[in-house]
Write a protein that holds these residues in place. Structure first.
Motif, short mmCIF file in Angstrom:
data_model
loop_
_atom_site.label_atom_id
_atom_site.label_comp_id
_atom_site.label_asym_id
_atom_site.label_seq_id
_atom_site.Cartn_x
_atom_site.Cartn_y
_atom_site.Cartn_z
N LEU A 240 -6.28 5.00 -2.42
CA LEU A 240 -5.83 3.97 -2.21
C LEU A 240 -6.65 2.84 -2.32
O LEU A 240 -7.82 2.59 -1.97
CB LEU A 240 -5.41 3.79 -0.70
CG LEU A 240 -4.57 2.21 -0.54
CD1 LEU A 240 -3.09 2.33 -1.03
CD2 LEU A 240 -4.36 2.07 1.06
N LYS B 144 -2.83 4.88 6.80
CA LYS B 144 -2.64 6.36 6.86
C LYS B 144 -1.86 6.57 8.37
O LYS B 144 -0.91 7.05 8.55
CB LYS B 144 -3.32 7.18 6.50
CG LYS B 144 -3.05 8.71 6.76
CD LYS B 144 -4.02 9.72 6.42
CE LYS B 144 -3.71 11.27 6.58
NZ LYS B 144 -4.98 11.90 6.19
N MET C 88 1.24 4.06 -3.01
CA MET C 88 1.24 5.72 -2.60
C MET C 88 2.30 6.37 -3.29
O MET C 88 2.25 7.39 -3.85
CB MET C 88 1.01 5.97 -1.02
CG MET C 88 -0.45 5.37 -0.66
SD MET C 88 -1.76 6.60 -1.03
CE MET C 88 -1.18 8.30 -0.63
N TYR D 130 -7.63 2.70 3.67
CA TYR D 130 -6.78 3.91 3.43
C TYR D 130 -6.42 4.87 4.83
O TYR D 130 -5.54 5.09 5.34
CB TYR D 130 -7.29 4.94 2.57
CG TYR D 130 -8.15 5.99 3.12
CD1 TYR D 130 -7.79 7.27 3.42
CD2 TYR D 130 -9.49 5.67 2.81
CE1 TYR D 130 -8.63 8.37 3.73
CE2 TYR D 130 -10.46 6.68 3.18
CZ TYR D 130 -10.04 7.83 3.74
OH TYR D 130 -10.86 9.02 4.08
N TRP E 52 -4.50 9.55 -0.13
CA TRP E 52 -4.54 8.43 0.63
C TRP E 52 -6.01 7.90 0.33
O TRP E 52 -6.06 6.60 0.20
CB TRP E 52 -4.53 8.79 2.02
CG TRP E 52 -3.37 9.23 2.80
CD1 TRP E 52 -2.69 10.47 2.94
CD2 TRP E 52 -2.24 8.02 3.01
NE1 TRP E 52 -1.42 10.22 3.36
CE2 TRP E 52 -1.06 8.95 3.49
CE3 TRP E 52 -2.22 6.69 2.90
CZ2 TRP E 52 -0.06 8.15 3.76
CZ3 TRP E 52 -1.13 6.18 3.26
CH2 TRP E 52 0.15 6.98 3.63
N ARG E 53 -7.18 8.56 0.20
CA ARG E 53 -8.28 8.09 -0.10
C ARG E 53 -8.40 7.57 -1.38
O ARG E 53 -9.55 7.00 -1.69
CB ARG E 53 -9.61 9.45 -0.06
CG ARG E 53 -9.24 10.37 -1.20
CD ARG E 53 -10.43 11.26 -0.92
NE ARG E 53 -10.25 12.35 0.41
CZ ARG E 53 -11.21 12.15 1.25
NH1 ARG E 53 -12.22 11.00 1.30
NH2 ARG E 53 -10.79 12.87 2.57
N ALA F 11 0.87 -1.19 0.05
CA ALA F 11 0.17 0.13 0.07
C ALA F 11 0.73 1.34 -0.25
O ALA F 11 0.60 2.18 -0.76
CB ALA F 11 -0.90 -0.15 1.07
#
Length: 253
Positions: A52, A63, A42, A59, A49-50, A38
């Motif tokens: 992902l 995070k 990124m 996410y 982040w949203r 993940a």
């Protein structure tokens, strides 16, 4: 390396360095490999982040765990462990500028001035500078983030401290008596072109100096990670976390 997945051999090299994942009554509490995938997604994509993908986890959980890793220094420890494999026939130091997105500005400063933002103003706008030390194969050994206007020589001692290389290669920006003296004390050959204003021009190995292109190629690889090529993070530590993650990926290649 794929955009968002570690190969089996890459995972085997670093799985012992990853904290968490202790097995509980209902199985492993965390999937460390998926979490690293993940983070790599990124870093490679430069996405929010949203954005992902669901297959890589929630996410918000990813995070939060990433920020915990930053606080714990996990990525620093992983990079330091991989750096033990360095080829120190020579050590190279240099820096590169990263432009900051407008969303990187506006972070709150905590009481006492902690959590530096690491943003500098220049003609091109807000920027951050990445100072790096690399080995003879172009692998990253040490990375420092500063505001974009900071001078290279100000962080040279921190970059070279503790390394015993056969030679130290840098451009004219690192030509300073105090740095050359420190390098000479380690027994390393000084491969730094002297500035024109020196009364006595110091000799250096011109052919070896040409190898400095290796660290330039490292910066090119580093900026293939979009989260590094443009800074979106408001805090310097969070941005440098992605820089170190990209450096780890380069080590694993």
């Amino acid at each position: 390396m794929d955009c968002d997945a570690l190969r089996d051999d890459q995972w085997e090299r670093i799985k012992g360095l990853v904290p968490g994942g202790t097995k509980g009554k209902r199985g492993p509490r965390t999937d460390n490999r998926r979490f690293l995938d993940a983070l790599l997604w990124m870093a490679r994509s430069g996405g929010r982040w949203r954005d992902l993908p669901e297959r890589l986890g929630n996410y918000q959980s990813v995070k939060r765990r990433y920020y915990r890793w930053i606080e714990m220094g996990v990525l620093d420890d992983m990079l330091a462990a991989l750096s033990r494999e360095a080829d120190l026939e020579w050590l190279m130091i240099d820096s590169t500028i990263v432009r900051a997105h407008q969303h990187a500005a506006g972070a709150r400063t905590e009481k006492g001035g902690r959590m530096p933002k690491g943003l500098g103003r220049s003609r091109g706008g807000l920027s951050t500078k990445i100072h790096a030390a690399g080995d003879a194969l172009g692998n990253p050994l040490r990375l420092i983030g500063t505001p974009g206007q900071r001078n290279d020589i100000a962080f040279a001692h921190e970059l070279v401290d503790g390394f015993n290389a056969g030679a130290m290669i840098g451009d004219k920006g690192y030509d300073a008596d105090h740095l050359c003296q420190e390098i000479a004390e380690t027994g390393a050959e000084i491969v730094i072109p002297p500035k024109r204003n020196r009364k006595v021009q110091r000799a250096y190995d011109i052919d070896l100096y040409k190898e400095r292109n290796i660290i330039e190629r490292f910066f090119n690889k580093l900026k293939q990670f979009r989260r590094v090529a443009t800074r979106y993070d408001k805090l310097l530590v969070n941005f440098m976390g992605f820089v170190k993650l990209a450096a780890i990926a380069i080590w694993l290649k």
